[in-house]
Design a protein around this motif. Structure first.
Motif, PDB file in Angstrom:
ATOM      1  N   PRO A 245      39.967  37.961  25.673  1.00  0.00           N
ATOM      2  CA  PRO A 245      39.450  36.813  24.923  1.00  0.00           C
ATOM      3  C   PRO A 245      39.455  35.563  25.801  1.00  0.00           C
ATOM      4  N   VAL A 246      38.296  34.932  25.942  1.00  0.00           N
ATOM      5  CA  VAL A 246      38.170  33.723  26.756  1.00  0.00           C
ATOM      6  C   VAL A 246      37.555  32.648  25.875  1.00  0.00           C
ATOM      7  N   ASP A 247      38.317  31.586  25.620  1.00  0.00           N
ATOM      8  CA  ASP A 247      37.885  30.546  24.686  1.00  0.00           C
ATOM      9  C   ASP A 247      37.121  29.449  25.436  1.00  0.00           C
ATOM     10  N   TRP A 248      36.547  28.515  24.658  1.00  0.00           N
ATOM     11  CA  TRP A 248      35.831  27.386  25.234  1.00  0.00           C
ATOM     12  C   TRP A 248      36.736  26.612  26.183  1.00  0.00           C
ATOM     13  N   GLY A 249      36.205  26.309  27.363  1.00  0.00           N
ATOM     14  CA  GLY A 249      36.964  25.551  28.345  1.00  0.00           C
ATOM     15  C   GLY A 249      37.878  26.385  29.219  1.00  0.00           C
ATOM     16  N   GLN A 250      38.003  27.682  28.952  1.00  0.00           N
ATOM     17  CA  GLN A 250      38.901  28.521  29.727  1.00  0.00           C
ATOM     18  C   GLN A 250      38.151  29.223  30.863  1.00  0.00           C
ATOM     19  N   GLN A 251      38.875  29.488  31.942  1.00  0.00           N
ATOM     20  CA  GLN A 251      38.301  30.069  33.144  1.00  0.00           C
ATOM     21  C   GLN A 251      38.961  31.419  33.410  1.00  0.00           C
ATOM     22  N   LEU A 252      38.145  32.433  33.675  1.00  0.00           N
ATOM     23  CA  LEU A 252      38.625  33.801  33.859  1.00  0.00           C
ATOM     24  C   LEU A 252      38.588  34.202  35.331  1.00  0.00           C
ATOM     25  N   HIS A 253      39.696  34.787  35.791  1.00  0.00           N
ATOM     26  CA  HIS A 253      39.771  35.378  37.126  1.00  0.00           C
ATOM     27  C   HIS A 253      40.197  36.842  36.953  1.00  0.00           C
ATOM     28  N   ALA A 254      39.587  37.735  37.732  1.00  0.00           N
ATOM     29  CA  ALA A 254      39.938  39.155  37.625  1.00  0.00           C
ATOM     30  C   ALA A 254      39.896  39.819  38.995  1.00  0.00           C
ATOM     31  N   THR A 255      40.909  40.643  39.269  1.00  0.00           N
ATOM     32  CA  THR A 255      41.037  41.363  40.531  1.00  0.00           C
ATOM     33  C   THR A 255      41.400  42.814  40.238  1.00  0.00           C
ATOM     34  N   ALA A 256      40.806  43.741  40.995  1.00  0.00           N
ATOM     35  CA  ALA A 256      41.136  45.169  40.879  1.00  0.00           C
ATOM     36  C   ALA A 256      41.761  45.634  42.194  1.00  0.00           C
ATOM     37  N   ARG A 257      42.875  46.351  42.087  1.00  0.00           N
ATOM     38  CA  ARG A 257      43.558  46.888  43.260  1.00  0.00           C
ATOM     39  C   ARG A 257      43.635  48.405  43.146  1.00  0.00           C
ATOM     40  N   LEU A 258      43.096  49.097  44.137  1.00  0.00           N
ATOM     41  CA  LEU A 258      43.138  50.553  44.140  1.00  0.00           C
ATOM     42  C   LEU A 258      44.271  51.018  45.044  1.00  0.00           C
ATOM     43  N   SER A 259      45.079  51.946  44.531  1.00  0.00           N
ATOM     44  CA  SER A 259      46.268  52.402  45.261  1.00  0.00           C
ATOM     45  C   SER A 259      45.891  53.275  46.452  1.00  0.00           C
ATOM     46  N   ASN A 260      46.858  53.481  47.332  1.00  0.00           N
ATOM     47  CA  ASN A 260      46.669  54.389  48.460  1.00  0.00           C
ATOM     48  C   ASN A 260      46.624  55.839  47.987  1.00  0.00           C
ATOM     49  N   SER A 261      46.121  56.707  48.839  1.00  0.00           N
ATOM     50  CA  SER A 261      46.093  58.137  48.553  1.00  0.00           C
ATOM     51  C   SER A 261      47.483  58.728  48.754  1.00  0.00           C
ATOM     52  N   PRO A 262      48.074  59.357  47.727  1.00  0.00           N
ATOM     53  CA  PRO A 262      49.444  59.874  47.862  1.00  0.00           C
ATOM     54  C   PRO A 262      49.592  60.926  48.957  1.00  0.00           C
ATOM     55  N   ASP A 263      48.521  61.703  49.249  1.00  0.00           N
ATOM     56  CA  ASP A 263      48.661  62.780  50.244  1.00  0.00           C
ATOM     57  C   ASP A 263      48.304  62.346  51.662  1.00  0.00           C
ATOM     58  N   GLY A 264      47.995  61.055  51.838  1.00  0.00           N
ATOM     59  CA  GLY A 264      47.734  60.556  53.187  1.00  0.00           C
ATOM     60  C   GLY A 264      46.311  60.732  53.676  1.00  0.00           C
ATOM     61  N   THR A 265      45.400  61.230  52.850  1.00  0.00           N
ATOM     62  CA  THR A 265      44.000  61.383  53.256  1.00  0.00           C
ATOM     63  C   THR A 265      43.394  60.008  53.552  1.00  0.00           C
ATOM     64  N   VAL A 353      44.582  39.916  35.636  1.00  0.00           N
ATOM     65  CA  VAL A 353      43.735  39.097  34.764  1.00  0.00           C
ATOM     66  C   VAL A 353      44.415  37.755  34.548  1.00  0.00           C
ATOM     67  N   GLN A 354      43.685  36.678  34.781  1.00  0.00           N
ATOM     68  CA  GLN A 354      44.233  35.339  34.586  1.00  0.00           C
ATOM     69  C   GLN A 354      43.226  34.471  33.842  1.00  0.00           C
ATOM     70  N   VAL A 355      43.644  33.947  32.703  1.00  0.00           N
ATOM     71  CA  VAL A 355      42.832  33.033  31.907  1.00  0.00           C
ATOM     72  C   VAL A 355      43.509  31.672  31.964  1.00  0.00           C
ATOM     73  N   GLU A 356      42.841  30.703  32.575  1.00  0.00           N
ATOM     74  CA  GLU A 356      43.414  29.378  32.782  1.00  0.00           C
ATOM     75  C   GLU A 356      42.835  28.355  31.815  1.00  0.00           C
ATOM     76  N   ASN A 357      43.556  27.268  31.628  1.00  0.00           N
ATOM     77  CA  ASN A 357      43.160  26.087  30.853  1.00  0.00           C
ATOM     78  C   ASN A 357      43.418  26.290  29.348  1.00  0.00           C
ATOM     79  N   ASP A 358      43.670  25.188  28.685  1.00  0.00           N
ATOM     80  CA  ASP A 358      43.781  25.183  27.232  1.00  0.00           C
ATOM     81  C   ASP A 358      42.385  25.238  26.618  1.00  0.00           C
ATOM     82  N   ALA A 359      42.298  25.806  25.437  1.00  0.00           N
ATOM     83  CA  ALA A 359      41.005  25.914  24.754  1.00  0.00           C
ATOM     84  C   ALA A 359      40.528  24.545  24.298  1.00  0.00           C
ATOM     85  N   THR A 360      39.224  24.332  24.363  1.00  0.00           N
ATOM     86  CA  THR A 360      38.609  23.103  23.882  1.00  0.00           C
ATOM     87  C   THR A 360      37.850  23.377  22.588  1.00  0.00           C
ATOM     88  N   GLU A 361      37.294  22.333  22.002  1.00  0.00           N
ATOM     89  CA  GLU A 361      36.630  22.450  20.699  1.00  0.00           C
ATOM     90  C   GLU A 361      35.336  23.253  20.795  1.00  0.00           C
TER      91      GLU A 361
END
Length: 454
Positions: A245-265, A353-361
């Protein structure tokens, strides 16, 4: 008396069903293999027409299912009023249809009956070249002084599929939706130009440890997220859906991190992951991708402005898509090519996931509906709930309000049967004496059957 017994059975069945529904843990995703997409279970089937005069009409706020084949141009219809911004979205779902090529995708456009284009958006699979759900929308925006697409009436929705000769010929599923945006407040001083700048620096990562949160298999099953770090796992060829949920005046940041291969491939796979963001009306906002060679790797969405009414006047499409508040949808797709190099087991994933700022009207005259954020939305994000969880919760309202557990329900049911049996015993002598009227005809009970009252 038979009618009374039927009523008791119906009430007991309804209450017991509600209890059984409520035993499912909130935020749990149904199992979905690669290529599986969870459509809205209430979606209405509709067939696109090759001739616009034969197009079926889409109602506002209703989910629809359709299909489209390679090279097809299909028409649907909507009715617009004079002054409401309107949006029609289409999610294209190739499923396990086979290979797709660079540039394959769909275009959605909204047109008047003279074929004047009001608005359009194209969605493709990008340079990754693998099939995954993609979404696009078309809009009609009222503009003072303009004569194009401004009048109320019937409009055409055209969905076009483009696929190269080397791509699979199987039909793609479509999920369609038509929405109207609420009117702005009367007399409100609203901007008429897009933003010139906004904070672009990524915030510091949240200090909290990552928590487990399983994504859903479609927009209807998207799992709620709030600001934080979230752990999941994705199979090659699979797409996971989340919503924020992203309200008026709020700013969304999103990052995806993929893990390493457990078997070393360490085999290299280009465009192995795609992170996508879509707005509350089903319009694509931005995509980000990464390549994978068995080592930890990260990708982030581009800098996006805070949600604001003025964004719709920006020349940039990704800025314009941040034009209203509501649920914003994140999806993560893994290339099926990873299976050849790394096997079919899910690969661990982290979402920041980071949602910044207070909501505005809100700029609207009344409640925003899907174009707003409520306290209930925030609660669902905090608890990891889906739209489906909210609907199932309604079935539990009676039980939850009275604090009745399953055992109490059974006790009440037995009590109801006992009371019914006693009434039958008490009424039997009187019924034998009074059940017949003149001429031996049985008299109907007074009053007749009771009236039957997301």
């Amino acid at each position: 008396m038979k009618r009374q017994r039927s009523r008791v059975r119906a009430v007991l069945a309804a209450v017991l069903a509600a209890v059984c529904v409520g035993t499912a843990a909130p935020g749990q995703a149904r199992a979905a293999g690669p290529g599986t997409y969870a459509f809205d279970p209430d979606a209405t089937s509709v067939q696109g027409a090759t001739a616009n005069a034969e197009a079926s009409e889409l109602d506002e706020g209703v989910a629809y299912r359709s299909t489209i084949r390679r090279g097809e141009k299909l028409y649907y219809r909507v009715t617009l009023d004079d002054d409401s911004p309107a949006y029609v979205s289409a999610v294209a779902v190739p499923g396990d249809s086979g290979p797709v090529a660079y540039g394959d995708g769909i275009t959605v456009s909204l047109r008047d009956l003279d074929d004047t284009r009001c608005g359009s958006q194209r969605a493709t699979f990008g340079s990754g070249g693998y099939a995954r759900p993609i979404t696009a929308y078309a809009s009609r925006m009222p503009k003072e002084g303009s004569t194009v697409c401004q009048q109320g009436g019937v409009y055409d929705v055209l969905v076009e599929r483009e696929s190269k000769a080397t791509s699979d010929t199987a039909a793609w599923d479509l999920e369609l939706r038509f929405l109207k945006e609420p009117r702005p407040r009367s007399g409100a001083s609203l901007p008429t130009e897009g933003p010139e700048s906004w904070p672009s620096a990524a915030p510091e990562p949240p200090a909290e440890k990552p928590q487990k949160r399983s994504g859903g298999a479609g927009y209807f099953e998207a799992t709620g997220l709030e600001s934080g770090q979230w752990k999941d796992a994705v199979e090659p060829g699979q797409t996971r859906f989340y919503r924020v949920p992203v309200d008026w005046g709020q700013q969304l940041h999103a990052t995806a991190r993929l893990s390493n291969s457990p078997d070393g491939t360490t085999e290299f796979v280009g465009n192995a992951l795609t992170l996508s963001l879509d707005n509350p009306a089903g319009g694509n906002v931005a995509d980000a991708s990464l390549s994978y060679s068995g080592k930890p790797t990260t990708t982030s969405l581009r800098s996006l402005p805070p949600v604001a009414y003025r964004n719709r006047f920006a020349s940039s499409a990704h800025v314009g898509a941040m034009r209203f508040a509501g649920w914003y949808y994140l999806s993560v797709s893994l290339s099926p090519e990873l299976k050849q190099a790394y096997g079919g087991e899910p690969i661990p994933l982290e979402l920041v996931v980071q949602v910044e700022n207070d909501a505005t009207e809100s700029p609207y005259e009344e409640g925003g509906g899907v174009f707003g954020v409520t306290d209930r939305d925030k609660e669902m994000a905090r608890e990891g709930q889906k739209a489906a969880d909210a609907q199932e919760g309604g079935a539990m309202a009676l039980v939850a309000a009275t604090g009745i557990g399953l055992g109490s329900v059974l006790v009440l049911g037995l009590g109801a049967w006992t009371l019914l049996a006693r009434r039958r015993a008490a009424q039997a002598p009187a019924a034998a004496a009074d059940s017949s009227g003149p001429g031996g005809h049985r008299q109907p009970p007074p009053g007749g059957p009771p009236r039957q009252g997301w």
